[in-house]
Each structure stands twice: as structure tokens, then as C-alpha cells.
Design a protein around this motif. Structure first.
Motif, PDB file in Angstrom:
ATOM      1  N   CYS A  49       0.843  -1.279   0.032  1.00 15.73           N
ATOM      2  CA  CYS A  49      -0.065  -0.087  -0.341  1.00 15.73           C
ATOM      3  C   CYS A  49       0.566   1.266  -0.221  1.00 15.73           C
ATOM      4  O   CYS A  49       0.047   2.026  -0.531  1.00 15.73           O
ATOM      5  N   GLY A  50       1.731   1.141   0.377  1.00 18.07           N
ATOM      6  CA  GLY A  50       3.083   2.486   0.682  1.00 18.07           C
ATOM      7  C   GLY A  50       3.380   2.561  -0.703  1.00 18.07           C
ATOM      8  O   GLY A  50       3.266   3.511  -0.737  1.00 18.07           O
ATOM      9  N   LEU A  51       3.836   1.860  -1.196  1.00 21.68           N
ATOM     10  CA  LEU A  51       4.165   1.373  -2.383  1.00 21.68           C
ATOM     11  C   LEU A  51       3.136   2.314  -3.321  1.00 21.68           C
ATOM     12  O   LEU A  51       3.867   3.016  -4.498  1.00 21.68           O
ATOM     13  N   ALA A  52       2.347   1.278  -3.722  1.00 23.62           N
ATOM     14  CA  ALA A  52       1.486   2.059  -4.474  1.00 23.62           C
ATOM     15  C   ALA A  52       0.942   3.705  -4.279  1.00 23.62           C
ATOM     16  O   ALA A  52       1.080   4.092  -4.838  1.00 23.62           O
ATOM     17  N   ALA A  53       1.219   3.875  -2.984  1.00 26.14           N
ATOM     18  CA  ALA A  53       0.270   5.540  -3.170  1.00 26.14           C
ATOM     19  C   ALA A  53       1.454   6.204  -3.470  1.00 26.14           C
ATOM     20  O   ALA A  53       1.455   7.531  -4.051  1.00 26.14           O
ATOM     21  N   ALA A  54       3.170   5.564  -3.948  1.00 22.26           N
ATOM     22  CA  ALA A  54       4.091   6.313  -4.074  1.00 22.26           C
ATOM     23  C   ALA A  54       3.269   6.162  -5.483  1.00 22.26           C
ATOM     24  O   ALA A  54       4.738   7.032  -6.188  1.00 22.26           O
ATOM     25  N   GLY A  55       3.298   5.476  -6.349  1.00 17.52           N
ATOM     26  CA  GLY A  55       3.618   5.029  -7.439  1.00 17.52           C
ATOM     27  C   GLY A  55       2.657   6.638  -8.417  1.00 17.52           C
ATOM     28  O   GLY A  55       2.896   6.893  -8.687  1.00 17.52           O
ATOM     29  N   VAL A  56       0.820   6.408  -6.950  1.00 15.42           N
ATOM     30  CA  VAL A  56      -0.096   7.347  -7.400  1.00 15.42           C
ATOM     31  C   VAL A  56       0.253   8.686  -7.556  1.00 15.42           C
ATOM     32  O   VAL A  56       0.078   8.870  -8.667  1.00 15.42           O
ATOM     33  N   VAL A  57       0.977   9.062  -6.279  1.00 14.26           N
ATOM     34  CA  VAL A  57       0.878  10.729  -6.453  1.00 14.26           C
ATOM     35  C   VAL A  57       2.060  11.251  -6.638  1.00 14.26           C
ATOM     36  O   VAL A  57       2.203  12.430  -7.782  1.00 14.26           O
ATOM     37  N   PRO A  61       7.139  17.461  -3.815  1.00 13.33           N
ATOM     38  CA  PRO A  61       6.517  17.496  -2.027  1.00 13.33           C
ATOM     39  C   PRO A  61       5.506  17.180  -1.350  1.00 13.33           C
ATOM     40  O   PRO A  61       3.998  16.809  -2.225  1.00 13.33           O
ATOM     41  N   GLY A  62       6.567  16.323  -0.009  1.00 17.96           N
ATOM     42  CA  GLY A  62       5.081  15.344   0.358  1.00 17.96           C
ATOM     43  C   GLY A  62       4.987  14.068  -0.550  1.00 17.96           C
ATOM     44  O   GLY A  62       4.087  13.698   0.830  1.00 17.96           O
ATOM     45  N   THR A  63       5.324  14.148  -0.876  1.00 12.70           N
ATOM     46  CA  THR A  63       5.570  11.903  -1.651  1.00 12.70           C
ATOM     47  C   THR A  63       5.132  10.979   0.256  1.00 12.70           C
ATOM     48  O   THR A  63       4.874  10.073   0.283  1.00 12.70           O
ATOM     49  N   ILE A  64       6.914  11.008   0.685  1.00 12.79           N
ATOM     50  CA  ILE A  64       7.216  10.707   1.847  1.00 12.79           C
ATOM     51  C   ILE A  64       5.918  10.431   2.790  1.00 12.79           C
ATOM     52  O   ILE A  64       5.521   9.625   3.406  1.00 12.79           O
ATOM     53  N   THR A  65       5.512  12.235   3.134  1.00  9.78           N
ATOM     54  CA  THR A  65       4.744  11.797   4.328  1.00  9.78           C
ATOM     55  C   THR A  65       3.396  10.766   3.810  1.00  9.78           C
ATOM     56  O   THR A  65       2.522   9.845   4.979  1.00  9.78           O
ATOM     57  N   ILE A  66       2.964  10.768   2.532  1.00  7.62           N
ATOM     58  CA  ILE A  66       1.548  10.281   1.864  1.00  7.62           C
ATOM     59  C   ILE A  66       1.645   8.885   1.518  1.00  7.62           C
ATOM     60  O   ILE A  66       0.553   7.860   2.201  1.00  7.62           O
ATOM     61  N   PRO A 352     -10.330  10.298  -2.935  1.00  7.56           N
ATOM     62  CA  PRO A 352      -9.701   9.684  -3.902  1.00  7.56           C
ATOM     63  C   PRO A 352      -9.655   7.967  -3.688  1.00  7.56           C
ATOM     64  O   PRO A 352      -9.902   7.525  -2.553  1.00  7.56           O
ATOM     65  N   THR A 353      -9.583   7.370  -5.138  1.00 11.03           N
ATOM     66  CA  THR A 353     -10.562   5.813  -5.121  1.00 11.03           C
ATOM     67  C   THR A 353      -8.894   5.377  -4.684  1.00 11.03           C
ATOM     68  O   THR A 353      -9.583   4.355  -4.258  1.00 11.03           O
ATOM     69  N   TRP A 354      -7.988   5.650  -5.044  1.00 12.47           N
ATOM     70  CA  TRP A 354      -6.918   4.564  -4.343  1.00 12.47           C
ATOM     71  C   TRP A 354      -6.827   4.533  -2.942  1.00 12.47           C
ATOM     72  O   TRP A 354      -6.510   3.804  -2.156  1.00 12.47           O
ATOM     73  N   VAL A 355      -7.525   5.845  -2.327  1.00 18.18           N
ATOM     74  CA  VAL A 355      -7.608   6.125  -0.842  1.00 18.18           C
ATOM     75  C   VAL A 355      -9.076   5.091  -0.371  1.00 18.18           C
ATOM     76  O   VAL A 355      -8.342   4.150   0.714  1.00 18.18           O
ATOM     77  N   MET A 356      -9.664   5.367  -1.109  1.00 16.51           N
ATOM     78  CA  MET A 356     -10.829   4.313  -0.601  1.00 16.51           C
ATOM     79  C   MET A 356     -10.631   2.317  -1.178  1.00 16.51           C
ATOM     80  O   MET A 356     -10.893   1.915  -0.122  1.00 16.51           O
TER      81      MET A 356
END
Length: 492
Positions: A49-57, A61-66, A352-356
Motif C-alpha cells: 500500500c505504501g509503494l502503491a501510494a508512492a506510484g500514484v502520487v 513534495p509531501g510524497t514521503i508523508t503520503i 481519491p479512489t486509491w485511498v478508498m
């Protein structure tokens, strides 16, 4: 054949003992490996999930936080699946209407569907309805507060699941958001009006769940179970109960799901629910009649007619739970993503859909990996459930959760479902006491104290333990969240 010598016999005995030790060691290793494998799969899911979030965003700035927030959102979702979903499937499993594996599969499918189709309104309540983003001027402080809320609620929920306590995940995340908000900007940051409504629902919802379940059981007992011709009564009323369940589900789905593609009013959704309920009633009348033809006019056989509606109502409750409780996992995550990407903190929080998807999949995986323990607790250890009692619990919980979710109010499904279990159990105690009192009045003698004690059909230890867990969750997660907020500030 020559007889075995004492030496050979001793050797065989020694070999049997050694083989027994090896088998015992293998069994112990298997028992250890199962939770280890589950934990390993959970860790992999969090990392993905963390890696997928990195790929989506993408980089920025703020990528690591997300990424970190997505990992903790996934962790929270896993814990919700492990703890809270037990309240949906426990009654069906406890009544032997579903096997554990069947319950896990049905719950995973409908939890995911409910999260993705109808979870957005409640996510908005969690992400911005308790602590307004505009109340915290610095987006960095707001992000830190939401992160602290996620971590605190996740840790407490994980501990509660390990202890075998079915606590409210809604309590945990609301307490976490409140504690972090107070630590970030003082008491003024918390929208106490919204929080007051949520707190009131925590009291109202278990009472409603218990009352509805007790009323349904009283209705079934009077008009079906205690009827002179039980099968004829069942042919009349069971299809109507199924129609009620189907109509409620249809109205909710229209109100929540179809609203995303069409403007549907409350009146239209209720009319659609009425139509679907009548159709379901017409369809199940011949089905229930055929099922009852080969049955005797006994209570034991009568219970079998409730297996199918119990399964359907459990699926309905899982859908409603996914719609309502996905907010607990991804509400703070949605707020963090919004704060990172938006310059205006007062804007409405987009989901966002990926968050859901993180919330929906996390709840399902948590259920499959860690859910069976608390499913057994809810379904078998609080009070004895059969198909009729479990159906009353499931339907009452579904109606209450659906009504709350339609209003965008994050009520506790734990309170509602367990309130239904307690309501059924306490109603049975009252009914047994009433019948015994009438019988003893006819005989001219009072009910003995030991007889009253024997008729306690709800295990008080669970009532007290669960009640204590409900009381401590909000202040504990609020305090833990505030401490984590300050700790993050010291580290950064």
C-alpha cells in the motif's frame, strides 16, 4: 512367528515415544507458523500500500508523508477487519448457519463492495467533521495531527484485538482525531457540535440495536414459534421478514450508491425499497413453502427456515459496515492527502479512489487473516444463538447501521451489533423469568433465588468487559494520540 524379546519391545516403545515427540513438535510448529504467516502477509500488504501510494502520487513534495500515511491507513484497515467485522458474521457462525470459511468469504466480498460504493460520505465526516482543517493554520501541523490519530487508533485497536476485546474502531479513530486536534490547536480546533452528535449516537445506537432485536424476537416468538401451527405461521411471516430485509437494503443502496450517478431523493429510494421488498416477498413465498413441506411442526425444524435470510442479512450488514467503517481507516489519510496537495485547507476533502481501495482491501485482508477469533467470541460466548435469534441480531444491526450511514454519521457498528446480541439475550432472560413467575403463581410458590441465577442467559463477564473497553477507548486513544503528536514534533 517368534515372539519379540523384551529388548525389542523396549526399542519399539522408545521409537513410539520419539515419534510422538516429533508429531507434537510438528503440531506446535504449525500453530506457531500460522500467526507468523498472517503477520507476514499483513506486513507485505502494508508495504505494498505504501509503494502503491508512492506510484500514484509520484515524486514531489509531501510524497514521503503520503506514503507513511498510506501505510498506517492500511494498518488501521487491517485491524478493523480483524476486530469489527466479527460483529457482522459472529451471529451467523454462532447459529451454525454459516461455516467460518463461508462467513469470511461473504464478509470480504460485501465489505469491499460497501466500502467502494457507499463509503464516501462518512469518510468526509471523519476527515474534516471532527477537527476542521481550517482550524489549524499550518498544514504541516494538521498533517502531523492526522498522522498521530492514525497511529494511536491503530496501536490501540491492535492491542485490543490481541486481548480479545471487541472494541469500537469508530471510538478509537474519533478519540485519536480529537486528542491530536486538541494537542495541535487547543480545544477550539475540535468541532464539538459534530462530536456531540457522534457521542450521542454511541449511546443511542446500542440501545436501538438491542430494542429492535428484542422486538423482532418477540414478534417471531409470538407469531411463529409459539403458534399452534408453526409451519403455517412461518409460511406467512418468514417471506415478509425477508422482504423487509431486501427492501431496506435496496433503499439504502439507491440512496448511497446510485446517488453518485443520478439524483435520487429519500422518497424515491424508499419507494424503490418498498418495490424490491414486495418482489422479494413474492419470490420467497413459494421457496419457504417448499422448504417447510418436509418439516415437522417442531421448533427445532422451524429454525432451519431462517438460515437463508440470516445469511442474506449478514451479507447486508457487511455491506453497511464497509460503507460506514471504511472512514475509520482512510478518513485521516484522505485529510493528509488533501492537506499535502491543496493550498486552501478549508476546501472540501476529496476522497481519491486509491485511498478508498486501501481501506476496502485492508478491511477484507484483516478479516481473512485475523478475524475468526473474535467471530467466535461474538457468536458463541456472549449468549446462545440459534438461527432465529441470530437473524434478529443481524437484521436489527443492519437497519440501524444503514440509517446512520445514510445520514453520514460514523456510529459504532460494534455497539449496534453487540447491543443486538445483548438485547436478544436479555429479552430471553425476561421471557424465561416471566413464564416461570406465571407458572409458580399457579403452583402457589415464589421463584427461588438459585433458580433466578440459573436463568441468566447472558454472560455478565462479557457485558462488564466489553462495557469497560467501550468506556476506556476514547480517552485512551485521545491521550495516546496527543502524546504521539508531541513526540513527532520533537523528532522532526
Amino acid at each position: 512367528m517368534d515372539e519379540l524379546s523384551p529388548t525389542k519391545i523396549n526399542r519399539w516403545k522408545t521409537l513410539d515415544k520419539d515419534l510422538g515427540r516429533i508429531a507434537l513438535l510438528e503440531d506446535a510448529s504449525a500453530m506457531i507458523a500460522r500467526p507468523t504467516v498472517a503477520v507476514g502477509l499483513a506486513v507485505i500488504f502494508i508495504l505494498v500500500c505504501g509503494l502503491a501510494a508512492a506510484g500514484v502520487v509520484g515524486a514531489g513534495p509531501g510524497t514521503i508523508t503520503i506514503v507513511i500515511a498510506a501505510a498506517f491507513g492500511a494498518y488501521m484497515a487491517l485491524n478493523i477487519g480483524a476486530n469489527d467485522v466479527a460483529n457482522n458474521m459472529g451471529p451467523a457462525v454462532g447459529a451454525n448457519a454459516l461455516t467460518m470459511s463461508g462467513a469470511l468469504v461473504i464478509a470480504a466480498i460485501f465489505e469491499t463492495a460497501g466500502s467502494m460504493i457507499a463509503g464516501g460520505d462518512v469518510v468526509s465526516t471523519i476527515s474534516s467533521g471532527i477537527v476542521a482543517p481550517s482550524a489549524v493554520a499550518d498544514p504541516t501541523i494538521f498533517i502531523r495531527a492526522m498522522m498521530a490519530a492514525l497511529i494511536a487508533s491503530s496501536v490501540w485497536l491492535n492491542l485490543a484485538t490481541w486481548l480479545g476485546a471487541p472494541v469500537s474502531t469508530t471510538h478509537a479513530i474519533v478519540g485519536g482525531v480529537m486528542g491530536a486536534g486538541v494537542a495541535a490547536a487547543g480545544f477550539a480546533a475540535v468541532q464539538w457540535g459534530t462530536l456531540g452528535q457522534i457521542a450521542a449516537s454511541w449511546v443511542i445506537s446500542p440501545v436501538m440495536g438491542g430494542l429492535i432485536a428484542a422486538i423482532l424476537l418477540a414478534f417471531i416468538n409470538r407469531y411463529i414459534k409459539d403458534a399452534s401451527d408453526r409451519l403455517d405461521a412461518a409460511r406467512r411471516w418468514v417471506p415478509a421478514l425477508i422482504g423487509l430485509m431486501a427492501g431496506t437494503f435496496a433503499a439504502y443502496l439507491a440512496l448511497k450508491g446510485l446517488r453518485q450517478v443520478a439524483d435520487i431523493s429519500m422518497t424515491q429510494s424508499l419507494l424503490l425499497g418498498l418495490a424490491v421488498g414486495l418482489i422479494a416477498w413474492a419470490i420467497f413465498r413459494p421457496i419457504i413453502r417448499r422448504q417447510s413441506e418436509a418439516m415437522a411442526n417442531r421448533k427445532r425444524d422451524l429454525k432451519k427456515l431462517f438460515s437463508l435470510p440470516l445469511i442474506a442479512s449478514a451479507a447486508l450488514l457487511s455491506f453497511a459496515h464497509g460503507a460506514n467503517d471504511v472512514a475509520n481507516a482512510v478518513g485521516p489519510l484522505a485529510a493528509i492527502v488533501h492537506a499535502v496537495h491543496s493550498a486552501d485547507a478549508s476546501e472540501a476533502v476529496a476522497i481519491p479512489t486509491w485511498v478508498m481501495a486501501i481501506g476496502a482491501l485492508g478491511i477484507s485482508f484483516g478479516l481473512l487473516l485475523f478475524g475468526p477469533r473474535l467471530i467466535r467470541l461474538v457468536g458463541q460466548e456472549i449468549t446462545k444463538l440459534n438461527q432465529m435469534r441470530a437473524y434478529c441480531v443481524a437484521l436489527s444491526a443492519a437497519v440501524t447501521v444503514i440509517a446512520a450511514s445514510a445520514l453520514g454519521l460514523p456510529v459504532s457498528s460494534t455497539h449496534i451489533a453487540l447491543g443486538g446480541v445483548f438485547g436478544v439475550g436479555f429479552f430471553r432472560e425476561w421471557e424465561e423469568e416471566r413464564r416461570a413467575r406465571v407458572l409458580n403463581l399457579k403452583k402457589g410458590k415464589p421463584v427461588a433465588p438459585e433458580e433466578r441465577k440459573r436463568r441468566k442467559l447472558v454472560r455478565r463477564v462479557h457485558v462488564l468487559g466489553i462495557g469497560a473497553a467501550w468506556v476506556v477507548t476514547v480517552p485512551l486513544t485521545a491521550l495516546l494520540s496527543a502524546l504521539i503528536f508531541w513526540s513527532i514534533g520533537l523528532v522532526s
